[in-house]
Write a protein that holds these residues in place. Structure first.
Motif, PDB file in Angstrom:
ATOM      1  N   TYR A 139      -5.911  -8.190  -3.442  1.00  0.00           N
ATOM      2  CA  TYR A 139      -5.636  -8.550  -1.998  1.00  0.00           C
ATOM      3  C   TYR A 139      -6.560  -8.687  -1.196  1.00  0.00           C
ATOM      4  CZ  TYR A 139      -0.731  -7.593  -3.356  1.00  0.00           C
ATOM      5  OH  TYR A 139       0.456  -7.856  -4.162  1.00  0.00           O
ATOM      6  N   PRO A 140      -7.712  -8.047  -1.307  1.00  0.00           N
ATOM      7  CA  PRO A 140      -8.917  -8.343  -0.574  1.00  0.00           C
ATOM      8  C   PRO A 140      -9.606  -9.978  -0.660  1.00  0.00           C
ATOM      9  CG  PRO A 140      -9.123  -6.429  -1.576  1.00  0.00           C
ATOM     10  CD  PRO A 140      -8.089  -6.825  -2.255  1.00  0.00           C
ATOM     11  N   ALA A 141      -9.306 -10.390  -1.809  1.00  0.00           N
ATOM     12  CA  ALA A 141      -9.527 -11.949  -2.011  1.00  0.00           C
ATOM     13  C   ALA A 141      -8.731 -12.871  -1.394  1.00  0.00           C
ATOM     14  CB  ALA A 141      -9.669 -12.197  -3.424  1.00  0.00           C
ATOM     15  N   ALA A 142      -7.268 -12.334  -1.548  1.00  0.00           N
ATOM     16  CA  ALA A 142      -6.157 -13.164  -0.883  1.00  0.00           C
ATOM     17  C   ALA A 142      -5.961 -13.040   0.603  1.00  0.00           C
ATOM     18  CB  ALA A 142      -4.842 -12.810  -1.561  1.00  0.00           C
ATOM     19  N   VAL A 169      -7.028  -2.740  -9.382  1.00  0.00           N
ATOM     20  CA  VAL A 169      -7.343  -4.181  -9.494  1.00  0.00           C
ATOM     21  C   VAL A 169      -6.656  -4.918  -8.160  1.00  0.00           C
ATOM     22  CG1 VAL A 169      -7.114  -6.507 -10.724  1.00  0.00           C
ATOM     23  CG2 VAL A 169      -7.748  -4.383 -11.978  1.00  0.00           C
ATOM     24  N   GLU A 170      -5.514  -4.679  -7.905  1.00  0.00           N
ATOM     25  CA  GLU A 170      -4.839  -5.130  -6.729  1.00  0.00           C
ATOM     26  C   GLU A 170      -5.643  -4.670  -5.590  1.00  0.00           C
ATOM     27  OE1 GLU A 170      -0.530  -5.249  -6.595  1.00  0.00           O
ATOM     28  OE2 GLU A 170      -0.480  -6.343  -8.614  1.00  0.00           O
ATOM     29  N   GLN A 171      -5.697  -3.480  -5.269  1.00  0.00           N
ATOM     30  CA  GLN A 171      -6.109  -3.175  -3.968  1.00  0.00           C
ATOM     31  C   GLN A 171      -7.691  -3.480  -3.706  1.00  0.00           C
ATOM     32  OE1 GLN A 171      -5.561   1.422  -3.930  1.00  0.00           O
ATOM     33  NE2 GLN A 171      -3.622   0.968  -2.731  1.00  0.00           N
ATOM     34  N   ASN A 172      -8.551  -3.525  -4.848  1.00  0.00           N
ATOM     35  CA  ASN A 172      -9.951  -3.718  -4.688  1.00  0.00           C
ATOM     36  C   ASN A 172     -10.402  -5.142  -4.929  1.00  0.00           C
ATOM     37  OD1 ASN A 172     -10.967  -1.053  -3.851  1.00  0.00           O
ATOM     38  ND2 ASN A 172      -9.523  -0.536  -5.635  1.00  0.00           N
ATOM     39  N   LEU A 212       0.795  -1.383  -0.064  1.00  0.00           N
ATOM     40  CA  LEU A 212       0.000  -0.088   0.049  1.00  0.00           C
ATOM     41  C   LEU A 212       0.714   1.303  -0.037  1.00  0.00           C
ATOM     42  CD1 LEU A 212      -2.780  -1.024   2.438  1.00  0.00           C
ATOM     43  CD2 LEU A 212      -2.925  -0.734  -0.057  1.00  0.00           C
ATOM     44  N   GLN A 213       2.096   1.348   0.626  1.00  0.00           N
ATOM     45  CA  GLN A 213       2.827   2.222   0.798  1.00  0.00           C
ATOM     46  C   GLN A 213       3.489   2.604  -0.713  1.00  0.00           C
ATOM     47  OE1 GLN A 213       5.573   1.703   4.105  1.00  0.00           O
ATOM     48  NE2 GLN A 213       4.072   2.307   5.619  1.00  0.00           N
ATOM     49  N   SER A 214       4.177   1.511  -1.239  1.00  0.00           N
ATOM     50  CA  SER A 214       4.426   1.568  -2.479  1.00  0.00           C
ATOM     51  C   SER A 214       3.338   2.029  -3.309  1.00  0.00           C
ATOM     52  CB  SER A 214       4.972   0.245  -3.142  1.00  0.00           C
ATOM     53  OG  SER A 214       6.050  -0.211  -2.306  1.00  0.00           O
TER      54      SER A 214
END
Length: 184
Positions: free
Chosen positions: A161-164, A155-158, A105-107
């Motif tokens: 990563y929520p799925a993983a 795609v990754e944030q929403n 998230l920081q990146s």
């Protein structure tokens, strides 16, 4: 006329999402970044039509490329193998640690801030007639890189990563995605 397929990322498993993200975002982002860097390293010195802001664009872009490369490497070598392992073996033993996700998230925040700064010094990517073709292509590539990168992060944030990481809410909602960071 060709039919185009629209990917519904929500229908994909986290392991499949890792593969799609690598092919649809990581590789094109790295390719586009290499083209931009080639202009800055090889052609900009000879380009008398490039504006004075091209030097600042180059400095910001180098920081952006470094941040993106480090994150892609971290995902490819550490995070995506863990996500694939979790979903393939369905074991609760190994999971993404919150600290690793916080680092991602920081990146993302640094990348989005750098994209915003590049957009600002690039006058919203509005091309000028007197610029060389090479510089116009560079600006167009910067715009394409911004679009790809924002889609990748979204795609990754929403989705990924929520799925993983069940129990983790998306870090950023769609309506606030483009207005999240300020350079003030």
């Amino acid at each position: 006329m060709y039919a185009s397929a629209i990917i519904n990322f929500h229908e994909l498993s986290p392991a499949t999402l890792c593969d799609v993200i690598t092919n649809k975002f990581h590789l094109p982002i790295e390719h586009t970044a290499a083209q931009i860097m080639a202009y800055f390293n090889l052609e900009k010195q000879e380009d008398s039509s490039a504006p004075a802001t091209a030097d600042l664009q180059q400095l910001l872009f180098v920081k952006l490329q470094t941040e993106i490369s480090q994150l892609i490497r971290k995902e490819a070598t550490i995070l995506f193998p863990v996500i694939r392992n979790i979903t393939t073996h369905n074991t609760g033993k190994k999971s993404i640690q919150p600290a690793a996700y916080d680092s991602v998230l920081q990146s993302f925040q640094k990348i989005l801030l750098l994209l915003q700064k590049i957009r600002q010094v690039s006058a919203n990517y509005l091309l000028q007639r007197h610029w060389s073709s090479a510089y116009k292509i560079c600006i167009s590539d910067l715009y394409s890189l911004e679009q790809l990168t924002q889609q990748w992060i979204y795609v990754e944030q929403n989705i990924l990563y929520p799925a993983a990481m069940p129990g983790h809410a998306p870090a950023m909602q769609e309506d606030e995605f483009n207005n999240q960071l300020s350079i003030d």
